[in-house]
Structures are given as structure tokens and as C-alpha cells.
Design an enzyme around this catalytic site. Structure first.
Site, PDB file in Angstrom:
ATOM      1  N   GLU A 238      21.105  22.312  53.722  1.00  0.00           N
ATOM      2  CA  GLU A 238      22.120  21.598  52.939  1.00  0.00           C
ATOM      3  C   GLU A 238      22.113  20.136  53.345  1.00  0.00           C
ATOM      4  O   GLU A 238      21.445  19.749  54.310  1.00  0.00           O
ATOM      5  CB  GLU A 238      23.506  22.227  53.156  1.00  0.00           C
ATOM      6  CG  GLU A 238      23.629  23.621  52.523  1.00  0.00           C
ATOM      7  CD  GLU A 238      24.980  24.264  52.690  1.00  0.00           C
ATOM      8  OE1 GLU A 238      25.853  23.701  53.378  1.00  0.00           O
ATOM      9  OE2 GLU A 238      25.166  25.362  52.146  1.00  0.00           O
TER      10      GLU A 238
ATOM     11  N   HIS B  39      33.747  17.220  47.615  1.00  0.00           N
ATOM     12  CA  HIS B  39      32.443  17.879  47.439  1.00  0.00           C
ATOM     13  C   HIS B  39      31.792  17.249  46.216  1.00  0.00           C
ATOM     14  O   HIS B  39      32.433  17.086  45.182  1.00  0.00           O
ATOM     15  CB  HIS B  39      32.629  19.383  47.240  1.00  0.00           C
ATOM     16  CG  HIS B  39      31.365  20.161  47.420  1.00  0.00           C
ATOM     17  ND1 HIS B  39      30.329  20.106  46.507  1.00  0.00           N
ATOM     18  CD2 HIS B  39      30.952  20.982  48.412  1.00  0.00           C
ATOM     19  CE1 HIS B  39      29.337  20.874  46.939  1.00  0.00           C
ATOM     20  NE2 HIS B  39      29.689  21.420  48.086  1.00  0.00           N
TER      21      HIS B  39
ATOM     22  N   ARG C 170      27.691  14.353  52.266  1.00  0.00           N
ATOM     23  CA  ARG C 170      28.545  14.487  51.073  1.00  0.00           C
ATOM     24  C   ARG C 170      29.289  13.218  50.680  1.00  0.00           C
ATOM     25  O   ARG C 170      29.516  12.977  49.502  1.00  0.00           O
ATOM     26  CB  ARG C 170      29.594  15.565  51.343  1.00  0.00           C
ATOM     27  CG  ARG C 170      29.014  16.908  51.264  1.00  0.00           C
ATOM     28  CD  ARG C 170      30.049  17.967  51.437  1.00  0.00           C
ATOM     29  NE  ARG C 170      29.324  19.216  51.516  1.00  0.00           N
ATOM     30  CZ  ARG C 170      29.816  20.348  51.922  1.00  0.00           C
ATOM     31  NH1 ARG C 170      31.088  20.420  52.303  1.00  0.00           N
ATOM     32  NH2 ARG C 170      29.086  21.428  51.962  1.00  0.00           N
TER      33      ARG C 170
ATOM     34  N   HIS D 128      37.754  18.726  48.573  1.00  0.00           N
ATOM     35  CA  HIS D 128      37.134  19.939  49.115  1.00  0.00           C
ATOM     36  C   HIS D 128      37.639  20.305  50.509  1.00  0.00           C
ATOM     37  O   HIS D 128      37.921  21.462  50.781  1.00  0.00           O
ATOM     38  CB  HIS D 128      35.620  19.709  49.158  1.00  0.00           C
ATOM     39  CG  HIS D 128      34.824  20.879  49.632  1.00  0.00           C
ATOM     40  ND1 HIS D 128      34.823  22.083  48.962  1.00  0.00           N
ATOM     41  CD2 HIS D 128      33.985  21.035  50.703  1.00  0.00           C
ATOM     42  CE1 HIS D 128      34.025  22.927  49.593  1.00  0.00           C
ATOM     43  NE2 HIS D 128      33.514  22.324  50.656  1.00  0.00           N
TER      44      HIS D 128
ATOM     45  N   ARG E 228      32.777  15.753  57.359  1.00  0.00           N
ATOM     46  CA  ARG E 228      32.252  17.011  57.893  1.00  0.00           C
ATOM     47  C   ARG E 228      30.845  17.304  57.376  1.00  0.00           C
ATOM     48  O   ARG E 228      30.568  17.165  56.185  1.00  0.00           O
ATOM     49  CB  ARG E 228      33.172  18.171  57.509  1.00  0.00           C
ATOM     50  CG  ARG E 228      32.579  19.532  57.836  1.00  0.00           C
ATOM     51  CD  ARG E 228      33.550  20.644  57.671  1.00  0.00           C
ATOM     52  NE  ARG E 228      33.876  20.945  56.302  1.00  0.00           N
ATOM     53  CZ  ARG E 228      33.089  21.614  55.457  1.00  0.00           C
ATOM     54  NH1 ARG E 228      31.892  22.034  55.848  1.00  0.00           N
ATOM     55  NH2 ARG E 228      33.481  21.860  54.230  1.00  0.00           N
TER      56      ARG E 228
HETATM   57  C1  SIN Z   1      29.017  24.531  49.789  1.00  0.00           C
HETATM   58  O1  SIN Z   1      28.520  25.641  49.676  1.00  0.00           O
HETATM   59  O2  SIN Z   1      28.486  23.533  49.310  1.00  0.00           O
HETATM   60  C2  SIN Z   1      30.319  24.377  50.511  1.00  0.00           C
HETATM   61  C3  SIN Z   1      30.219  24.826  51.909  1.00  0.00           C
HETATM   62  C4  SIN Z   1      30.876  23.828  52.824  1.00  0.00           C
HETATM   63  O3  SIN Z   1      31.838  23.192  52.426  1.00  0.00           O
HETATM   64  O4  SIN Z   1      30.392  23.633  53.937  1.00  0.00           O
END
Ligand code: SIN
Length: 528
Positions: free
Chosen positions: A115, A237, A284, A345, A380
């Protein structure tokens, strides 16, 4: 009602804390308070998964520590980051022992995903509904433990402190809780109280958080004068499905970008390279700001997340819920771009806690999103929230044993705690009045305290919040208490504190962005 430990909130933090404490001491009486049913809460909506170092050939604790620190714009507490990352792998193993199943490859090795902000693949996941799998496993476990009982459909009203007991021990003695069914307020006296009430996403019109995320623990902690830190660091997010589905904003996991999903404007042009060399996999805060700038400058309602290059079978097996939800509103993600916008988020700030999860008020702990540990800094890192929850739940449980043993107050003291004194108000509050104020609050926060802020906007919001606060207090003082009024009262308190803390911040870091302190020139569209 008396209990040894009262846990308010039943996501991953509350449930894993309770399981761990009961394992350490099967005699301790633990009571869990749950706002709706045990399944509902932020945890079940976590799609991506949980970040932990598993592949020691490629990955290392050092890399995860560095990624966390950098994503947090170098504002995190390095000591906290160090122990969370290093203890995390063992805690995730424990989660698996308790029944949580993560996807594996054909070789039976754990299938790790990538991610934004992660330099290696390190996200353990269960398709695209990792949170609900973890929640399921923890609930199954909780139900089999004798010394844990749980009350569903109950909301926190206030923490019990010296203010209520007319004492000066400077401790928390439990909480007043209201039933959402019969609206009776009950007194629960407890030696320790643990807030695991999650986030504040409902402050905003578009949020990936469920309806229950109204900052109840934070509101109550604020009234109890507990230290709260970094509230203005609200993470947006980058990719939530647009428009809403059944009134809710649906998350499109970052793992989709980790698997190759590409962001495009409505003319089909990529744009992330203009903002950051990590492009779609930048942290993010950067991706959310980039999308917002595109939307504002092009006057468009959404951008497109193009995942059509992902193999159809891979998409269907890894992201079944996304495929189903998109198709339910007539979008086929296998053949077209998914319309997305950034949405509120995660709250990176919260109740300030020490490395054992204890707050500035003795006997009061906070674990998970409602807490501020120092792990996230100013932003975060993806999938670090569930990790923080289990590491702190473990630490708080260990320390709770010591704390309970050291409490000198007698059982009679706890039995004599006064009941809630607001019952005499008889006027019945109109639900739509509360709802109207709630909507007004969400609009105010979305326009003045979203991704881009200005001093002027924050000052206006502060003024507006003073009158919202007075209106809410008036309702609270003249009417019989309702769960909706409790939520509104909490939201208004949290918003007020967030705005006033935001006015004190003079530098942009991570998710906090005030146009008045921008170093680069601000595009015209984003200026007001
Ligand atoms: C996501 O799946 O993008 C959200 C998970 C997170 O907030 O770490």
C-alpha cells in the site's frame, strides 16, 4: 452495576484488550459496552489489512520503522514507532492463533500486499474485507470467555470523575451509559475504564467511517479535562467511491492502487506524477491533496481509479466486495474507471496516552483510534492502525493488572458512586432538531476544516461552533437525554477542540494543510 474493568467500544482495540486481560487474569470482571451490535464499528470496514514485518528476507523492522516515520512527515515518536513495529509481528501471530485468517499463496506463505508509503509488501489481508474477518474472529473468541460480559446498544454519556463523587483522588471511576433501546442511564462503577471508541469521521459529510463514529470517547474525555493532542490531523483517504451507496461513503482500498490501480482525471489523463515521484503510492496526505487540487482546478466532481489493467481473476478474488458494490451502482470496475473522491478516514490525534495506554487521568486508558500514542506523527501510514491497536491493547492489558492491584479505594466507595443526575428533565427532544444541528456541523467542518484550511475559515468555524455549542447545551439542559443528543454533544465538543487546536498550528505537516502557511504557490482554485 460494578465491574473491575469497563471497556467502552468493541472494535479490534476493545476486543483484543479484553481477550488479553482475561487470559492474564480469568478472575477479573470485564464489561464491554457496544454502541450497536458487537460487529458494528470502524474495524469491520477496514479493507486493506494489517501492516507487519513478515518477509524477513526482503523486509526488516528498520524499513517499516522508516516508512512509518516518513509517512508521518517525521513527526512521529521514534521510540513508540520502534516498539510498535517490533512487537507487531508477535501480536499479529497471536491474532492468527485467536482465529483470524489471512490470505495465503499456493505455497501456504502469507500473501503480503503493498500500500501507499510502504517500501515493501507487508500488509496481511483477507481479500478486501480484512477488518470484518478480524472482528469475526475476536467476537467468536469473546463469546467463549466467562469473565467477559457485553452490553450491546449502549452509548457512553460521561466518564465518572471527582466532579461526580465530590472527591479529590484525580481518578476515573467508571462511566454513565445510556441504553439506545429504553434510554435509561445506568451507572457503571469500575476500577479501570478503557476507551476504545474509535474515530470522529462523522464530523464530515463524506467519511469512510460508519454512522457510529461520533467521537464519543473523545467528547467525554474532553469534558473530564483529559489531555487530548493533535486533533486537527484528520487523515482523508484518497479513494472513496462517489457517489454514496445507501447514504454511506464506501471505501476503495489502497490495496487496489498497490495492485496497479491508476488515478486519472475525467479526460483520462494521469496526474499523480505532477505531485510526487511515488505517484499513486505516495503517502495518503499527498495523494488526497493531489486529487483535491485536480477536482478544484478542473471543477470536476470526482477522479477515476482505473483498475482495468488488473487481471480479471485477480480482481475478482482479491476485491470481491469492491466489485459487488461498484456493480450495485452500475459501475463495472473490470471495464471502466471507478469514480472516487477523498473522504475523512482516520483521526491521527486523540487522547494522549503513555506507552501503556494510560491517559492523563489515572484509571483511564485509551487504545486505538481514539488515542494519540505518537505512532502516526502527522499522517498515519496505511494499515498501521490495526497494528497499533493490538500492540497497545496488549501493553494496556499487562499494565492493567498492576494498576488494579495498586488501587486502594474500597468496594464501598465504588458502590456509593452517585447515579446520573439528569433524569428529571421531562421534555421530549425532537429528533429532527438534533439531526439539523448535526448536519449543520458536518457542513461547517467539511467546508472549513477539510483537506485545505485557511485561518479565515478556521476563525469563522470557531465562531459558528460557539453558537452550535450553546444551542446543543440548551437542548441538553432542557430535554430528556437521548443517544442522538449524546452524539451531537460529543461531536460539537470534538469539533470545537479540533478547530481551536488547528488555529494554534503554524506549520503544515502531513495531513494538516493550512493555505496560509503553504510554501509553494497555491493554485487559485484552492485558495479560498
Ligand atoms: C485501506 O484499505 O485503504 C484502508 C486501510 C487503512 O486505513 O489503513
Amino acid at each position: 452495576m460494578n465491574t473491575d474493568v469497563l471497556v467502552i467500544g468493541t472494535g479490534i482495540s476493545g476486543l483484543s484488550y479484553a481477550i488479553k486481560l482475561s487470559m492474564l487474569s480469568p478472575k477479573i470482571k470485564i464489561t464491554l459496552i457496544c454502541k450497536e451490535d458487537l460487529m458494528e464499528g470502524n474495524t469491520r470496514y477496514a479493507q486493506g489489512g494489517i501492516a507487519a514485518v513478515y518477509n524477513f528476507e526482503k523486509d526488516s523492522f528498520e524499513k517499516h520503522i522508516e516508512d512509518t516515520y516518513i509517512a508521518g512527515d517525521r513527526q512521529g515518536d521514534l521510540n513508540v514507532i520502534d516498539f510498535v513495529v517490533k512487537e507487531g509481528t508477535e501480536r499479529v501471530n497471536e491474532l492468527m492463533e485467536w482465529g483470524a485468517a489471512f490470505d495465503t499463496k499456493e505455497t501456504k506463505e502469507i500473501d503480503l500486499a503493498k500500500e501507499g508509503g510502504h517500501s515493501e509488501k507487508r500488509i496481511l489481508h483477507h481479500k478486501d474485507h480484512s477488518g470484518s474477518e478480524i472482528q469475526r474472529a475476536l467476537i467468536d473468541k469473546i463469546k467463549a470467555i466467562d469473565n467477559i460480559r457485553y452490553l450491546e446498544n449502549h452509548i457512553l454519556v460521561d466518564l465518572i470523575t471527582d466532579h461526580h463523587t465530590k472527591t479529590t483522588h484525580k481518578r476515573c471511576y467508571g462511566a454513565y451509559i445510556i441504553s439506545t433501546i429504553d434510554r435509561q442511564v445506568i451507572t457503571i462503577a469500575s476500577k479501570l475504564t478503557v476507551l476504545t471508541t474509535g474515530g470522529v469521521g462523522q464530523l464530515y459529510e463524506f467519511t469512510t467511517n460508519p454512522r457510529v463514529a461520533t467521537g464519543d470517547g473523545l467528547g467525554a474525555a474532553y469534558r473530564a479535562k483529559v489531555k487530548i493532542k493533535n486533533l486537527p490531523y484528520i487523515q482523508f483517504h484518497p479513494t472513496a467511491l462517489h457517489p454514496k451507496v445507501n447514504g454511506e461513503t464506501f471505501l476503495i482500498t489502497e490495496a487496489l492502487r498497490g495492485s496497479g490501480g491508476i488515478l486519472k482525471n475525467q479526460s483520462g489523463e494521469r496526474f499523480m506524477h505532477q505531485y510526487d515521484k511515488r505517484e499513486e503510492l505516495a503517502p495518503r496526505d499527498i495523494v488526497s491533496r493531489a486529487i483535491s487540487e485536480e477536482l478544484l482546478s478542473r471543477k470536476e466532481s470526482h477522479v477515476l481509479l482505473d483498475a482495468t489493467q488488473i487481471d480479471e481473476e485477480v480482481f475478482s478474488s482479491h476485491f470481491p466486495m469492491i466489485k459487488k458494490t461498484c456493480r450495485s451502482i452500475g459501475i463495472d470496475p473490470l471495464n471502466e474507471g471507478i469514480p472516487v473522491i477523498p473522504a475523512a478516514h482516520y483521526s491521527c490525534g486523540g487522547i494522549e496516552v503513555d506507552p501503556n495506554g494510560e491517559s492523563s487521568l489515572q484509571g483511564l486508558f485509551a487504545v486505538g483510534e481514539c488515542s494519540h500514542t505518537g505512532l502516526h506523527g502527522a499522517n498515519r501510514l496505511a494499515s498501521n492502525s490495526l497494528l497499533e491497536a493490538i500492540v497497545y491493547a496488549h501493553r494496556a492489558a499487562l499494565y492493567s493488572i498492576e494498576c488494579i492491584q495498586s488501587i486502594k479505594l474500597s468496594d464501598t466507595f465504588y458502590s456509593n458512586i452517585p447515579n446520573w443526575d439528569g433524569q428529571e428533565y421531562s421534555s421530549n427532544l425532537k429528533v429532527n432538531k438534533t439531526q439539523k444541528l448535526f448536519t449543520k456541523l458536518q457542513q461547517l467542518m467539511s467546508s472549513n476544516a477539510g483537506i485545505f484550511k485557511t485561518n479565515k475559515g478556521l476563525k469563522e468555524a470557531s465562531k459558528e461552533l460557539n453558537s452550535l455549542y450553546t444551542e446543543t447545551l440548551d437542548l441538553y439542559q432542557k430535554n430528556k437525554l437521548t443517544p442522538q443528543l449524546c452524539e451531537l454533544r460529543n461531536m460539537v465538543s470534538v469539533a470545537y477542540l479540533l478547530i481551536n487546536q488547528a488555529l494554534q498550528i503554524k506549520e503544515n505537516k502531513g495531513v494538516f494543510y493550512n493555505n496560509d502557511y503553504a510554501k509553494k504557490s497555491i493554485p487559485k482554485a484552492v485558495q479560498s
